[in-house]
Every structure is written in structure tokens, then in C-alpha cells.
Design an enzyme around this catalytic site. Structure first.
Site, PDB file in Angstrom:
ATOM      1  N   LYS A  94      27.991 -53.543   7.386  1.00  0.00           N
ATOM      2  CA  LYS A  94      27.236 -53.075   6.223  1.00  0.00           C
ATOM      3  C   LYS A  94      27.586 -53.878   4.968  1.00  0.00           C
ATOM      4  CE  LYS A  94      25.968 -49.924   9.120  1.00  0.00           C
ATOM      5  NZ  LYS A  94      24.662 -50.024   9.804  1.00  0.00           N
TER       6      LYS A  94
ATOM      7  N   ASP B  97      35.914 -43.085   7.795  1.00  0.00           N
ATOM      8  CA  ASP B  97      34.998 -44.183   8.091  1.00  0.00           C
ATOM      9  C   ASP B  97      34.546 -44.757   6.751  1.00  0.00           C
ATOM     10  OD1 ASP B  97      32.729 -45.741   8.641  1.00  0.00           O
ATOM     11  OD2 ASP B  97      32.150 -44.517  10.352  1.00  0.00           O
TER      12      ASP B  97
ATOM     13  N   TYR C 114      26.018 -39.021  10.539  1.00  0.00           N
ATOM     14  CA  TYR C 114      25.407 -40.123  11.279  1.00  0.00           C
ATOM     15  C   TYR C 114      25.099 -39.707  12.714  1.00  0.00           C
ATOM     16  CZ  TYR C 114      25.434 -44.816  13.524  1.00  0.00           C
ATOM     17  OH  TYR C 114      25.143 -45.947  14.250  1.00  0.00           O
TER      18      TYR C 114
ATOM     19  N   ILE D 266      32.970 -47.834   6.203  1.00  0.00           N
ATOM     20  CA  ILE D 266      32.233 -49.066   6.469  1.00  0.00           C
ATOM     21  C   ILE D 266      31.225 -49.418   5.375  1.00  0.00           C
ATOM     22  CG2 ILE D 266      32.505 -48.708   8.944  1.00  0.00           C
ATOM     23  CD1 ILE D 266      29.529 -48.085   9.095  1.00  0.00           C
TER      24      ILE D 266
END
Length: 491
Positions: A278, A238, A153, A240
Site C-alpha cells: 500500500k 496491522d 477487512y 500496512i
């Protein structure tokens, strides 16, 4: 401008004057190009379609219906006004107990009920951005480093590095094995850092992956956890995109690996970052979560959360919503179905013109392979192609180089931040842009050489007025960089 920069550098902090935020990258340039010329089906039908925004707008109707049925969940309604004073008054940074409990239960639901979470370990932050930065502040000092599989990302450069001063060391993954991370690649990156006298504090995983849209299997997670434990470094996961999985294999949380009876790792080295941006499609609510198995990290992160708390009004509303088990179950099921449908429709449309994507099972995007459209297998050629797509095809897709991809020609394209009609317009533009030269039974896409040919074939599609209300702006959210000055993507 040069004089102004020199002047500011002498009177402002290094943080205020450096370029480490990461804004000056093709990833954000695409956002700026969209911001300058946003697509609207009626007001600006030839504008840029935002396909660089990883946002889930496919189930807004379910949330809206729940809010209509539960007016007491808001302190700004006649039904909920009785709670106004209590919620509007000061609340400490531990957060509302009912909110932390609801978040913990929701995290369990998104992981199929295979693991439980302790509400006392739930720490709030201002979105995933705030949560990621908070955990880095807790684990590392300026100059320390974290390993991260690439492509990764692009905004990690902002979230993890900009204010903390840590380094990110990419672990190169490539198309030869569908960009899967291997323990061998992690070991090589770690050993190279050691040789350079860089202090590695941990490994950061995004699972499901952004930008790949893939999930890590149980064995890979076990191996990576074993590696980090053996080297006494942290593992930050992570997660998410946990509830954006729309196909097999199912998502496996690092929390499940810790619960495995055969796991004898040091839990103090494991931490999870989560948010509702998300999975619920609520990035504007700025709900980020740090969940750590380390007591000292929980205590420190909670103190730091006072710099980026979730508003109590938002906590109150979400506590009610996420405690509605029937609603949550229906939402997660329907969201998965709609994501699967949209993914299939979009990828099928790409396949019709010979464009392939990495096989994925999660996320709000595809990892699109445009290598056949490159004039040369170089990053310069990738950027040339990207400029044409932004400036002439008017689609904001993100080039792989901005994700630190080691191979030119890959692009991330988001498909869940728009309605069905806009998706079809985007596919129509792609069809007009990509010529199809048939050779036997195979179709090979070729890049049109002249912009005039694209402009000549550019379609003005008609729209049903009943689908679009002029009083509502139906185009996706604009750039996160307000009032950006960029008029055109860099040439």
C-alpha cells in the site's frame, strides 16, 4: 456439482473442501464481476470500473524514474549483471542483511522518524497475507480466537482463519461515534467470549483502518495496550497503510506507544504486520513483514518464512531503492500530496450529488454512506442496491456487510487505483445514477426506480487518444481469483 463436492470431500482434506476461504462473499463477487467485464477507456468503455481494489497507483512514475536512473539495482541489466550469480544462488530465510536494514529504515521514515526498528526483528513473508497468517500461527492454536473491531477487512477471514483454524470475534463499532473503537466494546466482546468458553489469544487492530480510512489516536492505543496487557493477551497491529496518511491527525504506531516512558507493558505481547503493497504501491512484489518484540516469535516466524520468502532479486532491488534517502523522502511527501488531492476530488464529486463519506485522513478508499438510497434499512436492501451498482452502473464497490459492518447502507469505494480520467468517468456514472430532488436549500439523493432510466442516461464519454496507449492495458489489475466463473454478481 453436488455429487462432485461429495466425492471430493471423501478423498481430499477438510481444508481443500471447506468454504472457510471466504471467496463466496459479495466482496469477492464484485471482483469476479469486474474480471468478467473490465473497463477499458477504448476497448470496453462501458465495462465495470474496479473500485474494490485498495491499490496505490498514484506514484508509479516516481518509481519508474528511479529505476531508469539506477539500472545497477537490477541483476537483469548490463549494469547489474555482475551481481547476478551471487543473487541467483541460494539465500537463507533470514534475507539479505541490506534488505532488512532498508526495510527497518523505511518503517522509521513512514512513522516520521519518531521510532526506530531493529533489522534483526524484520522477518519476511509473502505479502501482508503471508505475514498475517504467520503471526497467527505463532500466537494461537486451532479453536483459539482473536478480537477484531468491525467493520474489518473481508480477506481477514482468509488470511487469519482459513488455514490456522482460529476464530475471529467482531467488536461492533457503529456510526454513532464514527465507528471509533472503545475499551468498553473490547471488554464486552472479551467477556462474552469468556462466558462462551472461547480462549481469546489477542486483539487485532488495523491502523490506519481498512475500510474506514481513519487512524487511532495515542490515547486509544494506550488504553487498548493496557487492556491486552492486563488480560495477558497479544496485540497485533496491522500497519500496512502507515504512509497513506494525507491529512491530520498524524499516524501513531504502536511502536511509539511502547517507547513512551510511561509505558510499562510486556513488549513480548506486541507485534506489527507491515508490507510495501500500500505505502509503495507494490503488491505484486509480495513483500510482507512480521516485526515482533518477542524473541521467540521472531525465531519461529523466521523458520516459517521459508514457505513464503521474498525473492532475492526483489530484495536486492528494494534494498537499493529504500536506501536512497532522498528518493524515499520525496516519494513519501509526493504520495501524501497526491492522495490528498485525489481524495478531495473524489469526495467533492460525491458531495455534489448528496453522498457523504466518513471523515477520513488515510488509506486508499472512502467509507461511503448510501443509507439514503436504501429502500429499507436492511441488509437485503443493501444487497439489492449493490447489485444495481455492480450490474447496471458498472462500478465495483464493496458493501459494508462484507466487512461485517453492523449497519446497512455503507460501502467502501477505492479511489487510488486508477488515473484521473477513470475517476471522472466513475463520478459521471454516479451522477447519472443518482437523481437529485431539491427541497428548499437541501439536496436529497433518490434512487432511480427504473433501470431503463439509468441506461438511457448512461454516458459514452470521449477520450483523448494521447492519454491512452493501446499497447498498454491501463485498467486496474484483475481479480485475485483467476478465471472466476461468475458472469454476473449474485441476484
Amino acid at each position: 456439482m453436488g455429487f462432485e463436492n461429495e466425492k471430493n470431500s471423501s478423498i481430499l482434506s477438510k481444508l481443500a473442501t471447506n468454504e472457510e476461504h471466504g471467496e463466496n462473499s459479495p466482496y469477492f463477487d464484485g471482483w469476479k464481476a469486474y474480471d468478467n467485464d473490465p473497463f477499458h477507456p477504448l476497448k470496453n468503455p462501458n465495462g465495470v470500473i474496479q473500485m474494490g481494489l485498495a491499490e496505490n497507483q498514484l506514484c508509479f512514475d516516481l518509481i519508474e524514474e528511479w529505476i531508469k536512473r539506477n539500472p545497477n539495482a537490477s541483476i537483469c541489466t548490463t549494469e547489474g549483471i555482475k551481481s547476478f550469480r551471487a543473487i541467483a544462488n541460494f539465500q537463507d530465510y533470514h534475507g539479505l542483511p541490506e534488505f532488512r536494514s532498508a526495510i527497518a529504515k523505511f518503517m522509521e521514515k513512514t512513522r516520521g522518524g519518531r521510532v526506530t526498528f531493529d533489522p534483526e526483528r524484520v522477518v519476511m513473508a509473502g505479502g501482508a497475507t503471508g505475514a498475517n497468517e504467520t503471526i497467527i500461527f505463532c500466537l494461537a492454536d486451532t479453536g483459539d480466537a482473536f478480537l477484531v473491531p468491525s467493520p474489518y477487512y473481508p480477506a481477514f477471514n482468509r488470511d487469519l482463519r482459513w488455514r490456522t483454524g482460529v476464530q475471529l470475534i467482531p467488536i461492533p463499532c457503529d456510526s454513532s461515534n464514527n465507528f471509533q473503537i472503545t475499551t468498553k466494546a473490547v471488554r464486552e466482546a472479551y467477556e462474552n467470549a469468556q462466558k462462551s468458553n472461547i480462549k481469546v489469544k489477542g486483539l487485532i487492530l488495523t491502523n490506519p483502518s481498512n475500510p474506514l480510512g481513519t487512524t487511532l489516536d495515542r490515547d486509544t492505543l494506550k488504553n487498548l495496550l493496557t487492556f491486552t496487557n492486563q488480560h495477558n493477551i497479544h496485540l497485533v497491529c496491522d500497519e500496512i497503510y502507515a504512509a497513506t496518511v494525507f491529512n491530520t491527525p498524524q499516524f501513531v504506531s504502536i511502536a511509539e506507544i511502547l517507547d513512551d516512558e510511561t509505558s510499562h507493558c510486556n513488549k513480548d505481547l506486541v507485534h506489527i504486520v507491515y508490507s510495501l503493497s500500500k505505502d509503495m504501491g507494490l503488491p505484486g512484489f509480495r513483500v510482507g513483514i512480521v516485526y515482533s518484540f518477542n524473541d521467540a516469535v521472531v525465531n519461529c516466524a523466521r523458520k516459517m518464512s521459508s514457505f513464503g520468502l521474498v525473492s532475492t532479486q526483489t530484495q536486492y532491488l528494494l534494498a537499493e531503492m529504500l536506501s536512497d534517502e532522498r528518493f524515499v523522502s520525496n516519494f513519501l511527501t509526493e504520495s501524501s500530496k497526491r492522495l490528498a488531492k485525489r481524495h478531495k476530488h473524489f469526495t467533492n464529486g460525491l458531495e455534489e450529488v448528496g453522498i457523504k463519506c466518513l471523515r477520513s485522513n488515510a488509506g486508499l478508499f472512502c467509507w461511503m454512506d448510501l443509507r439514503p438510497l436504501l429502500k429499507e434499512s436492511t441488509f437485503d436492501s443493501e444487497m439489492s442496491l449493490w447489485r444495481v451498482i455492480i450490474n447496471d452502473v458498472k462500478l465495483n464497490v464493496s458493501p459494508g456487510s462484507s466487512f461485517d459492518c453492523q449497519e446497512p447502507g455503507f460501502f467502501r469505494v477505492c479511489f487510488a487505483n486508477m488515473d484521473d480520467e477513470t475517476v471522472d468517468i466513475a463520478l459521471a456514472r454516479i451522477r447519472s445514477f443518482v437523481g437529485v430532488k431539491k427541497s428548499g436549500d437541501e439536496s436529497t439523493p433518490i434512487l432511480m426506480e427504473k433501470k431503463q432510466q439509468w441506461k438511457k442516461n448512461n454516458l459514452r464519454l470521449s477520450f483523448s487518444k494521447r492519454m491512452y496507449d493501446e499497447s498498454v492495458n491501463l485498467s486496474p489489475l484483475s481479480s485475485p481469483i483467476p478465471h472466476s466463473p461468475l458472469v454476473r454478481a449474485r441476484t
